[in-house]
Design an enzyme around this catalytic site. Structure first.
Site, PDB file in Angstrom:
ATOM      1  N   HIS A 430     -37.081  53.185   3.276  1.00  0.00           N
ATOM      2  CA  HIS A 430     -38.480  53.330   2.865  1.00  0.00           C
ATOM      3  C   HIS A 430     -39.447  53.096   4.014  1.00  0.00           C
ATOM      4  CE1 HIS A 430     -39.462  48.957   2.698  1.00  0.00           C
ATOM      5  NE2 HIS A 430     -38.192  48.810   2.365  1.00  0.00           N
ATOM      6  N   CYS A 449     -33.291  46.023   2.085  1.00  0.00           N
ATOM      7  CA  CYS A 449     -33.535  47.455   2.224  1.00  0.00           C
ATOM      8  C   CYS A 449     -33.888  47.788   3.674  1.00  0.00           C
ATOM      9  CB  CYS A 449     -34.639  47.912   1.282  1.00  0.00           C
ATOM     10  SG  CYS A 449     -34.114  47.984  -0.450  1.00  0.00           S
TER      11      CYS A 449
END
Length: 538
Positions: A430, A449
């Site tokens: 992301h 992440c």
């Protein structure tokens, strides 16, 4: 009839035993001996369903211990492979070659021939397993490695051996990637260097800069010469040639290439051949874990966690690369290793806060101040907003009944886009509003992440295969400010890997720091399994 060989030197004895024809060739003996042989094979394989099925399908005919030229060729190919196991970083004693030779030299009847037949098959299957998919079960060594190793069916491996030239079939067992071949070459170079005494004395200094001279500069120069970063020189000054060599070394080790030999650079320069060789052997084992039958994918995404970058690979070539930020060092925030398939991207994403972050980081703040973390929505099980005025002091980590969400916007924790390869670990790639982190040398800051330095360009590269105007397609969605999904018409494999040693087609070997201490644990397990280094100076 046993093998009867005079005393011979070890190598000659090995050759004689492997080349010898067994006196009990099943197709040429009586029924009683055939039955005895078959029973011996069947009993020995009673608990090995796959291998037993292979032998039943061929009515237990031998593949190693017959008198045919094909059996002889397979025996020779097997023992040649076992003799070269160390060249692949495998434990040479694991396959019992000496014991097999001893068994072959004492066969006296059909039953013993059956026992030898199975022993040779077991050695071959064990070797094939190890060289194809690794010695270790990764998750047993490091819990953060979630990779599913692509184990092969032993019966299919045996069938391939029967259908092809045995030497070629055995060579094809190892990973066929260029990475594995280059790691293997580097392994041989380092082993030679280790037996020659290594790279010489370490550099005892805190910092060495261009323009300096003296013993520390000479030691630095000699060390870099021994490593192959520069040609021979007797200069005692930190001249442009030495600076260029230092910069090349820094680039190959993930350091800021400023040409100054500071603490971190000297720390890497002073790492010995043994430790680098361990990294190579671990990388070879990791490459075996990635030896997928269908390959990694003609187009795939590769994120090397230790390198802090993400790459798009097309037909073996890097077509896009960007910096990344990965999970922080505490175990509960480390990014796991696994492979999956990217299916879509979400433009203007909401951030649905993971439960672990809600109860560990935000709930304590809400207990003290119900208005805390006001950028997040608190919702109940029906998705309705919760009135903060009632307070949250009555809730514990286990009883807190609400979820938290950050709506799309410029300050959203996921930035303007996230890339989804749905998995049970809730890991994805992301964007992020925290751009300054990409300037750090070691970029381990997230909750697990992977943040991308150039997420929009990454999106354009992915979409370029399905539209003539990838930027226009992406930007039109972005301008709406609303959360929306763009599917990838052809899903892309994603491989999250962890390599402290890796190669490039033209450059030198690259090394990175073992930030999660994973490779140290893998090396310890390999060592316990019997993998050894040559003795320095031997």
């Amino acid at each position: 009839m046993p093998f009867h060989l005079p005393f011979l030197p070890r190598r000659a004895l090995f050759v004689a035993l492997v080349a010898a024809s067994f006196g009990l060739s099943v197709p040429q003996v009586g029924q009683a001996q055939v039955t005895s042989y078959k029973l011996a094979v069947a009993e020995a394989l009673a608990k090995d369903d796959s291998i037993a099925a292979f032998y039943r399908a061929r009515d237990f005919a031998p593949i190693w211990t017959g008198a045919s030229a094909q059996d002889l060729a397979r025996r020779q190919a097997l023992f040649e492979a076992l003799a070269q196991a160390k060249s692949h970083g495998l434990p040479a004693t694991r396959y019992g070659a000496d014991g097999l030779i001893a068994m072959m030299g004492t066969v006296r009847n059909a039953q013993e021939q059956g026992e030898v037949e199975v022993a040779l098959t077991r050695a071959f299957v064990a070797y094939a397993h190890d060289i194809q998919t690794g010695i270790l079960k990764p998750g047993d060594v490091v819990s953060g490695i979630k990779r599913e190793v692509p184990l092969r069916d032993p019966a299919l491996t045996l069938a391939s051996l029967m259908q092809n030239d045995p030497r070629a079939a055995i060579r094809a067992l190892a990973p066929q990637s260029q990475e594995y071949a280059r790691l293997m070459k580097e392994k041989m170079l380092l082993e030679r260097k280790l037996t020659q005494g290594g790279w010489g004395p370490v550099v005892n200094s805190g910092k060495i800069e261009p323009g300096q001279s003296g013993p520390a500069v000479v030691a630095l120069r000699n060390r870099l010469i021994a490593m192959g970063y520069m040609g021979r020189s007797v200069s005692a000054s930190y001249d442009p040639d030495l600076k260029a060599a230092v910069m090349q070394f820094q680039g190959d080790h993930g350091l800021t290439a400023d040409g100054v030999a500071g603490r971190d650079t000297l720390g890497q320069i002073n790492i010995g051949v043994e430790e680098r060789l361990q990294s190579i052997l671990v990388a070879m084992e990791r490459e075996r874990w990635l030896n997928l039958p269908g390959g990694l994918g003609k187009r795939h995404i590769r994120v090397n966690l230790t390198e802090f970058n993400a790459k798009i690979i097309d037909d073996g070539k890097v077509t896009f690369e960007t910096r990344s930020v990965i999970g922080a060092v505490p175990a509960d925030r480390e990014t796991p290793e696994f492979s999956d398939v990217m299916e879509y991207m979400v433009v203007n994403p909401s951030w649905y806060v993971p439960r672990s972050i809600v109860v560990k980081e935000y709930l304590p703040k809400l207990r003290d101040n119900p208005g805390a973390v006001g950028h997040l929505e608190i919702t109940d099980s029906r998705g309705q907003s919760v009135n903060r005025a009632a307070g949250f002091g009555q809730y514990s980590a286990s009883s807190f009944p609400y979820s938290m969400r950050q709506p799309p916007g410029p300050s959203n924790a996921l930035g303007q886009v996230k890339f989804m390869f749905p998995n049970k670990y809730n890991i994805y790639l992301h964007d992020t509003p925290s751009k300054s982190l990409f300037n750090s040398e070691v970029r381990a800051y997230s909750h697990g992440c992977i943040r991308l330095g150039d997420p929009k360009d990454f999106a354009y590269a992915l979409l370029s295969r399905q539209t003539d105007d990838p930027e226009g397609v992406f930007q039109s969605r972005l301008r709406t400010g609303k959360e929306s999904t763009i599917s990838l018409e052809t899903p892309v494999p994603v491989h999250l890997i962890y390599r402290t040693a890796f190669t490039s087609a033209k450059g030198r070997i690259n090394y990175r720091r073992d930030i999660y201490d994973r490779d140290a644990r893998i090396w310890a397990a390999l060592s316990d399994a019997g993998v050894v280094l040559p003795t320095q100076g031997s």
